[in-house]
Design an enzyme around this catalytic site. Structure first.
Site, PDB file in Angstrom:
ATOM      1  N   GLU A  86       6.324  -3.832 -10.916  1.00 10.59           N
ATOM      2  CA  GLU A  86       6.540  -2.470 -11.449  1.00 10.59           C
ATOM      3  C   GLU A  86       7.158  -2.477 -12.521  1.00 10.59           C
ATOM      4  OE1 GLU A  86       7.544  -1.101  -6.807  1.00 10.59           O
ATOM      5  OE2 GLU A  86       9.235  -1.715  -7.919  1.00 10.59           O
ATOM      6  N   ASP A  91       1.797   3.419   0.470  1.00 11.66           N
ATOM      7  CA  ASP A  91       1.131   3.456   1.865  1.00 11.66           C
ATOM      8  C   ASP A  91       1.640   4.660   2.731  1.00 11.66           C
ATOM      9  OD1 ASP A  91       3.747   2.172   3.428  1.00 11.66           O
ATOM     10  OD2 ASP A  91       3.695   1.388   1.496  1.00 11.66           O
TER      11      ASP A  91
END
Length: 265
Positions: free
Chosen positions: A36, A223
């Protein structure tokens, strides 16, 4: 905003007033995973510290440099020294947030990262949420007042102008130290009215609140927690694409912040 430690309301008010009288200058971005962090390191052309600000032996990594009129510091908790995986979770997040505030005295903290989302609350893969408040879902202490302490609800910095300019989604964040979700966690998350679920945010919020540094949270959905696919499988499948969406949102937020005062956010 510089931290203080004397417990004085007068001193705290003076610190807040001082920060609001000058443009935002120093930002600390807390990011749990190297995947990230690195796209943003490249975007802002940051350099890794050659000599760490942090205690000897810790794996924490600081990338820093100047972008527009901002001193940007991306803090990544690094790899676990024994297992070599990203140091995710509330303990590393708390420690690096505290150490970063002490060392850098930032005007603003941004906690950016990926998260699970709930389709029942309108979350979709790739959505980036600006968090309104953060709480824990796995600190269950069923004793009066201690129960509230366990939840640890804290608000993020109010940023109405930022929200309107970038048209981000808004949601509540629930934090715990497990990627999966037990029935007990699910009940607590529902009570927290959370749209997104992560492993760091509420810990960052706790430290920022202690030291009186405003904090913004940006969470991108990898998710769907209440979906049909296994969480770990869906997380890994979507991590790269969702990280790109997160990095774009962080860049837009930093661009918006540049040259502004805290009350203008």
């Amino acid at each position: 905003m510089a931290p203080h430690g004397d417990g004085s309301d007068v001193a705290e008010e003076a610190i807040v007033a001082d920060a609001e009288r000058r443009p935002i200058s120093t930002i600390v971005i807390i990011i749990a995973m190297q995947t990230e962090a690195l796209p943003l390191v490249n975007k802002f052309q940051l350099l890794e510290d050659s000599e760490s600000l942090f205690p000897k032996g810790v794996p924490w990594v600081r990338y820093h440099g100047f972008y527009k009129d901002l001193h940007i510091n991306i803090i990544w908790p690094g790899k676990d020294p024994k297992l070599g995986v990203d140091s995710v979770g509330t303990i590393p997040a708390s420690l690096v947030t505290y150490a970063s505030i002490q060392a850098l005295q930032p005007d603003l903290i941004i906690n950016a990262g990926t998260a699970g989302g709930f389709k029942a609350k309108g979350a979709c893969i790739g959505d980036v949420f600006l968090v309104s408040d953060a709480a824990f879902h796995d600190r269950r202490i069923p004793i009066p007042v201690f129960d509230l302490y366990g939840v640890g609800l804290r608000q993020a910095l109010s940023t109405p102008n930022l929200l309107n300019e970038l048209n981000l989604k808004v949601g509540k964040l629930s934090t715990g130290d497990s990627l999966d979700m037990s029935p007990q966690d699910e009940a607590s998350i529902t009570t927290n009215d959370a749209t997104v679920k992560d492993m760091e945010g509420a810990a960052v919020a706790y430290v920022a609140d202690l030291l009186k540094v405003p904090v913004i949270f940006l969470k991108a959905v990898t998710d769907i927690v209440d979906g049909e696919k296994p969480t770990a499988e869906e997380f890994m499948q979507n991590l790269a694409a969702v990280t790109a969406a997160l990095d774009l949102a962080v860049t837009q937020v930093v661009d918006f912040i540049s040259g502004k005062y805290l009350p203008e956010l």
